[in-house]
Design a protein around this motif. Structure first.
Motif, mmCIF file in Angstrom:
data_model
loop_
_atom_site.group_PDB
_atom_site.id
_atom_site.type_symbol
_atom_site.label_atom_id
_atom_site.label_comp_id
_atom_site.label_asym_id
_atom_site.label_seq_id
_atom_site.Cartn_x
_atom_site.Cartn_y
_atom_site.Cartn_z
ATOM 1 N N GLU A 9 0.829 -1.213 0.000
ATOM 2 C CA GLU A 9 0.000 0.000 0.000
ATOM 3 C C GLU A 9 0.861 1.261 0.000
ATOM 4 N N GLU A 10 2.091 1.126 0.468
ATOM 5 C CA GLU A 10 3.032 2.251 0.491
ATOM 6 C C GLU A 10 3.837 2.327 -0.817
ATOM 7 N N GLY A 11 3.506 1.453 -1.776
ATOM 8 C CA GLY A 11 4.183 1.477 -3.068
ATOM 9 C C GLY A 11 5.489 0.696 -3.111
ATOM 10 N N LEU A 12 5.711 -0.155 -2.115
ATOM 11 C CA LEU A 12 6.928 -0.961 -2.077
ATOM 12 C C LEU A 12 6.616 -2.392 -2.486
ATOM 13 N N GLU A 13 7.581 -3.054 -3.071
ATOM 14 C CA GLU A 13 7.442 -4.468 -3.424
ATOM 15 C C GLU A 13 8.028 -5.282 -2.278
ATOM 16 N N ALA A 14 7.262 -6.235 -1.756
ATOM 17 C CA ALA A 14 7.723 -7.043 -0.623
ATOM 18 C C ALA A 14 7.693 -8.521 -0.983
ATOM 19 N N ASP A 15 8.807 -9.195 -0.732
ATOM 20 C CA ASP A 15 8.916 -10.640 -0.921
ATOM 21 C C ASP A 15 8.931 -11.309 0.448
ATOM 22 N N LEU A 16 8.211 -12.412 0.575
ATOM 23 C CA LEU A 16 8.165 -13.172 1.820
ATOM 24 C C LEU A 16 9.094 -14.379 1.728
ATOM 25 N N LEU A 17 9.810 -14.648 2.823
ATOM 26 C CA LEU A 17 10.694 -15.807 2.891
ATOM 27 C C LEU A 17 10.516 -16.486 4.244
ATOM 28 N N ASP A 18 9.962 -17.687 4.220
ATOM 29 C CA ASP A 18 9.843 -18.495 5.430
ATOM 30 C C ASP A 18 11.192 -19.194 5.606
ATOM 31 N N VAL A 19 12.018 -18.682 6.512
ATOM 32 C CA VAL A 19 13.390 -19.186 6.644
ATOM 33 C C VAL A 19 13.450 -20.570 7.273
ATOM 34 N N LYS A 20 12.349 -21.038 7.820
ATOM 35 C CA LYS A 20 12.301 -22.391 8.372
ATOM 36 C C LYS A 20 12.019 -23.406 7.262
ATOM 37 N N LYS A 21 11.089 -23.078 6.392
ATOM 38 C CA LYS A 21 10.714 -23.997 5.315
ATOM 39 C C LYS A 21 11.653 -23.921 4.122
ATOM 40 N N ASP A 22 12.146 -22.730 3.802
ATOM 41 C CA ASP A 22 13.008 -22.532 2.628
ATOM 42 C C ASP A 22 14.396 -22.132 3.095
ATOM 43 N N ARG A 23 15.314 -23.098 3.076
ATOM 44 C CA ARG A 23 16.672 -22.836 3.561
ATOM 45 C C ARG A 23 17.611 -22.339 2.459
ATOM 46 N N SER A 24 17.111 -22.124 1.262
ATOM 47 C CA SER A 24 17.940 -21.566 0.181
ATOM 48 C C SER A 24 17.796 -20.046 0.204
ATOM 49 N N TRP A 25 18.439 -19.437 1.183
ATOM 50 C CA TRP A 25 18.283 -18.013 1.422
ATOM 51 C C TRP A 25 18.944 -17.202 0.314
ATOM 52 N N PRO A 26 18.201 -16.277 -0.297
ATOM 53 C CA PRO A 26 18.717 -15.527 -1.441
ATOM 54 C C PRO A 26 19.750 -14.474 -1.034
ATOM 55 N N SER A 27 20.472 -14.013 -2.017
ATOM 56 C CA SER A 27 21.340 -12.854 -1.812
ATOM 57 C C SER A 27 20.440 -11.671 -1.496
#
Length: 183
Positions: free
Chosen positions: A27-45
């Motif tokens: 709503e503030e005009g920002l793009e947000a990506d969600l990362l569940d660090v418990k389920k997805d251990r391939s943490w991005p740069s």
């Protein structure tokens, strides 16, 4: 501007907060990506992100292992970025100062991360028959909630879902973070 919201959630409360933060940032005009660090251990740069929010649920006064590992492993990448931290915990109801200092400030310090914003939010205590809480966790939560009912007049449904989060405060946290990014 792009934000990563990395979180670890035991029973879903922290995950719901992360999702709402993404909505508010949108709503503030920002793009947000969600990362569940418990389920997805391939943490991005973190290179493509202008800001990072990291959240954790808390059990027995401790962050979940995965969000804490994320902070520690990504500490170098987090330097120079806007970082915010949040927790969803019962301590926010019993001892807000402890929640803010020990569960946020001390965690940031131990991970070597400097955060522009830190906030503790209340939990969801789901006592309903189909909840993901285990028997022992329900008994502990029930004991704490009964004490809070007596001490603070907090109403508690012993057989239902008790959402003790302040959504206005969560929205304010997201909007404050968006402002800090635009800074």
């Amino acid at each position: 501007m792009r934000v990563l919201i990395a979180y670890g959630s035991r029973w879903g409360s922290t995950e719901e907060i992360a999702g709402r933060l993404a909505d508010f940032l949108g709503e503030e005009g920002l793009e947000a990506d969600l990362l569940d660090v418990k389920k997805d251990r391939s943490w991005p740069s973190l290179e493509g992100y202008d800001g990072v929010i990291v959240g954790s649920s808390v059990k027995v006064t401790k962050w979940m292992r995965e969000p804490l590992q994320f902070l520690r492993r990504k500490a170098d990448e987090l330097r120079g970025k806007r970082v915010a931290l949040f927790v969803s915990c019962m301590s926010m109801l019993t001892d807000p100062d402890y929640a803010r200092t020990d569960l946020l400030e001390k965690v940031a310090e131990s991970a070597g991360v400097e955060a522009v914003l830190m906030e503790a939010f209340g939990p969801v205590i789901d006592m309903s028959p189909g909840s993901r809480m285990g028997f022992l966790d329900k008994k502990i939560a029930q004991s704490v909630m009964l004490g809070l009912s007596k001490d603070k007049g907090l109403e508690f449904d012993a057989d239902g879902r008790n959402d003790l989060r302040d959504w206005g405060r969560i929205e304010e946290f997201a909007r404050s973070f968006a402002e800090s990014l635009r800074g």
